[in-house]
Write a protein that holds these residues in place. Structure first.
Motif, PDB file in Angstrom:
ATOM      1  N   ARG A   1     -39.502  42.650 -28.959  1.00  0.00           N
ATOM      2  CA  ARG A   1     -39.319  43.347 -27.473  1.00  0.00           C
ATOM      3  C   ARG A   1     -40.005  42.476 -26.614  1.00  0.00           C
ATOM      4  O   ARG A   1     -39.540  42.426 -25.245  1.00  0.00           O
TER       5      ARG A   1
ATOM      6  N   SER B   1     -29.426  46.528 -10.954  1.00  0.00           N
ATOM      7  CA  SER B   1     -30.732  45.736 -10.807  1.00  0.00           C
ATOM      8  C   SER B   1     -30.871  45.767  -9.303  1.00  0.00           C
ATOM      9  O   SER B   1     -29.965  45.647  -8.397  1.00  0.00           O
TER      10      SER B   1
ATOM     11  N   SER C   1     -37.599  46.173 -20.483  1.00  0.00           N
ATOM     12  CA  SER C   1     -37.269  45.393 -21.436  1.00  0.00           C
ATOM     13  C   SER C   1     -37.480  46.102 -22.783  1.00  0.00           C
ATOM     14  O   SER C   1     -36.769  46.251 -23.600  1.00  0.00           O
ATOM     15  N   TYR C   2     -38.518  46.764 -23.065  1.00  0.00           N
ATOM     16  CA  TYR C   2     -39.085  47.499 -24.207  1.00  0.00           C
ATOM     17  C   TYR C   2     -37.759  48.308 -24.446  1.00  0.00           C
ATOM     18  O   TYR C   2     -37.485  48.775 -25.482  1.00  0.00           O
TER      19      TYR C   2
ATOM     20  N   LEU D   1     -37.518  39.839 -25.532  1.00  0.00           N
ATOM     21  CA  LEU D   1     -36.783  40.082 -24.395  1.00  0.00           C
ATOM     22  C   LEU D   1     -36.950  40.169 -23.018  1.00  0.00           C
ATOM     23  O   LEU D   1     -36.466  39.919 -22.057  1.00  0.00           O
ATOM     24  N   PHE D   2     -38.441  40.743 -23.191  1.00  0.00           N
ATOM     25  CA  PHE D   2     -39.043  40.869 -21.744  1.00  0.00           C
ATOM     26  C   PHE D   2     -39.117  39.450 -20.913  1.00  0.00           C
ATOM     27  O   PHE D   2     -38.885  39.187 -19.980  1.00  0.00           O
TER      28      PHE D   2
ATOM     29  N   ASP E   1     -37.240  36.807 -21.730  1.00  0.00           N
ATOM     30  CA  ASP E   1     -36.216  36.546 -21.305  1.00  0.00           C
ATOM     31  C   ASP E   1     -35.360  36.850 -20.081  1.00  0.00           C
ATOM     32  O   ASP E   1     -34.769  36.356 -19.162  1.00  0.00           O
ATOM     33  N   ARG E   2     -35.903  38.161 -19.788  1.00  0.00           N
ATOM     34  CA  ARG E   2     -35.407  38.774 -18.489  1.00  0.00           C
ATOM     35  C   ARG E   2     -36.507  38.763 -17.172  1.00  0.00           C
ATOM     36  O   ARG E   2     -35.912  38.769 -16.082  1.00  0.00           O
TER      37      ARG E   2
ATOM     38  N   ILE F   1     -34.901  48.765 -23.188  1.00  0.00           N
ATOM     39  CA  ILE F   1     -33.505  48.236 -23.360  1.00  0.00           C
ATOM     40  C   ILE F   1     -33.284  47.727 -24.738  1.00  0.00           C
ATOM     41  O   ILE F   1     -32.334  48.099 -25.555  1.00  0.00           O
ATOM     42  N   LYS F   2     -34.407  47.210 -25.286  1.00  0.00           N
ATOM     43  CA  LYS F   2     -34.432  46.671 -26.613  1.00  0.00           C
ATOM     44  C   LYS F   2     -34.389  47.839 -27.596  1.00  0.00           C
ATOM     45  O   LYS F   2     -33.479  47.659 -28.658  1.00  0.00           O
TER      46      LYS F   2
ATOM     47  N   GLU G   1     -41.096  45.755 -15.359  1.00  0.00           N
ATOM     48  CA  GLU G   1     -41.341  44.878 -16.458  1.00  0.00           C
ATOM     49  C   GLU G   1     -42.965  44.905 -16.880  1.00  0.00           C
ATOM     50  O   GLU G   1     -43.653  44.995 -15.933  1.00  0.00           O
ATOM     51  N   PRO G   2     -43.020  45.221 -18.078  1.00  0.00           N
ATOM     52  CA  PRO G   2     -42.000  44.989 -19.258  1.00  0.00           C
ATOM     53  C   PRO G   2     -41.408  45.992 -19.925  1.00  0.00           C
ATOM     54  O   PRO G   2     -40.588  46.044 -20.896  1.00  0.00           O
TER      55      PRO G   2
END
Length: 339
Positions: A290, A221, A204-205, A293-294, A296-297, A207-208, A200-201
């Protein structure tokens, strides 16, 4: 830059010189809690980070009046190259660093302290193939950060082997001279890489972006597999705070203030993710959605003291047992994690 310096206590004035040319002047403002005498008595500190996962925390810390009252941030350096970041730790140039645990712990012979960790379970595998586990990507190229003997590759191979598979059946691909997370992320979303390991991040970038395109990807995971192999282990540590030992010894009050404000900043980010994304977007150079979302994860949790020492020992015992690292986990090593 304007947003970041504003949080460090600077104001700015913009003047247009001619069409398309602007001069921006920065000057230090004095807060209601600060006068010139108090400012001269503050402790200077050089702060650095090479892990963008910490950027929202850093931006919140820059808003802290307590830190401004006690510490003069002489320099704030954000690196893309981990090796330069490490050089500042070993040379003693950096007083306060945000750094990955395994990399920093290898500097045990340097004068450092790691009094708190706050980033946990930070790696995932993303693939364009339908996959639930390593078996499903057997034979695929895995674009991997850093190099073959670095922790991301070695931990992945440990997880593959512990899952009953042969790591030799997987092809790990590295960049030259290193696999940079930013390049791996860009290659994945552009279709130049089908299967990648990302922290991360950047995870997440990616994934978004794929969600916004309506393109399906699979997410494996590392934490889930780790706990299947090591039942009950929970979150595994990734990154935290590294202090120059001399700084911690000479300035115990300021060190304590920083640690307290770090804990407070982490709590604020966890409780105010939307506001934190807006605060950090300039430093992270990504759209707010983005970053949301990062946030959140990501798993932010401030851990220190005995709980930290116990978790670190458990973690390195496993890594040593499976030849991921080769480090003596003695009292001298564990003392690094206490002030």
């Amino acid at each position: 830059m304007i947003n970041m310096l504003s949080e460090m206590g600077y104001e700015h004035l913009t003047e247009q010189q001619e069409q398309g040319e602007f001069y921006i002047y920065f000057y230090k403002k004095i807060s209601e809690h600060e006068d010139s005498q108090a400012a001269s008595e503050k402790v200077d500190a050089v702060i650095q980070s090479a892990t963008p996962v910490a950027y929202p925390i850093i931006m919140r810390l820059l808003q802290s009046e307590k830190i401004r009252k006690h510490i003069n941030i002489k320099e704030l350096k954000v690196w893309e190259e981990t090796e330069k970041h490490l050089a500042w730790i070993t040379s003693g140039k950096a007083d306060i660093s945000f750094s990955a645990l395994i990399t920093s712990a290898k500097l045990r012979n340097s004068d450092i302290k790691i009094p708190a960790l706050f980033v946990w379970d930070n790696f995932v595998l993303l693939t364009r193939y339908k996959a639930e586990n390593f078996q499903d990507i057997k034979g695929k190229e895995i674009h991997t950060p850093l190099f073959e003997e670095a922790p991301p590759a070695k931990i992945t191979k440990y997880l593959i082997k512990a899952s009953g598979l042969n790591p030799d059946d997987f092809k790990f691909v590295f960049g030259s001279p290193f696999g940079r997370p930013e390049k791996i992320y860009a290659d994945f979303v552009s279709g130049q890489a089908d299967t990648v390991i990302l922290r991360e991040p950047e995870a997440s970038y990616a994934i978004k972006i794929m969600q916004d395109r309506g393109e399906d990807i699979s997410i494996i995971s590392f934490n889930k597999i780790w706990n299947e192999i090591n039942p009950g282990f929970g979150s595994f540590p990734n990154a935290g705070l590294v202090l120059k030992g001399e700084f911690a010894r000479k300035h115990p009050e300021e060190t304590q203030v920083f640690l307290e404000e770090l804990r407070s900043a982490i709590n604020w980010v966890n409780e105010n993710r939307s506001a934190s994304a807006k605060l950090a977007f300039d430093m992270m150079r990504q759209p707010v959605d983005r970053i949301e979302l990062f946030l959140d994860r990501v798993n932010f949790e401030y851990v220190d003291g005995e709980k930290l020492t116990v978790k670190v020992k458990q973690y390195f015992d496993i890594l040593n047992q499976h030849d991921v690292v080769n480090m003596e986990i003695d009292k001298e090593f564990l003392d690094i994690f206490a002030i």
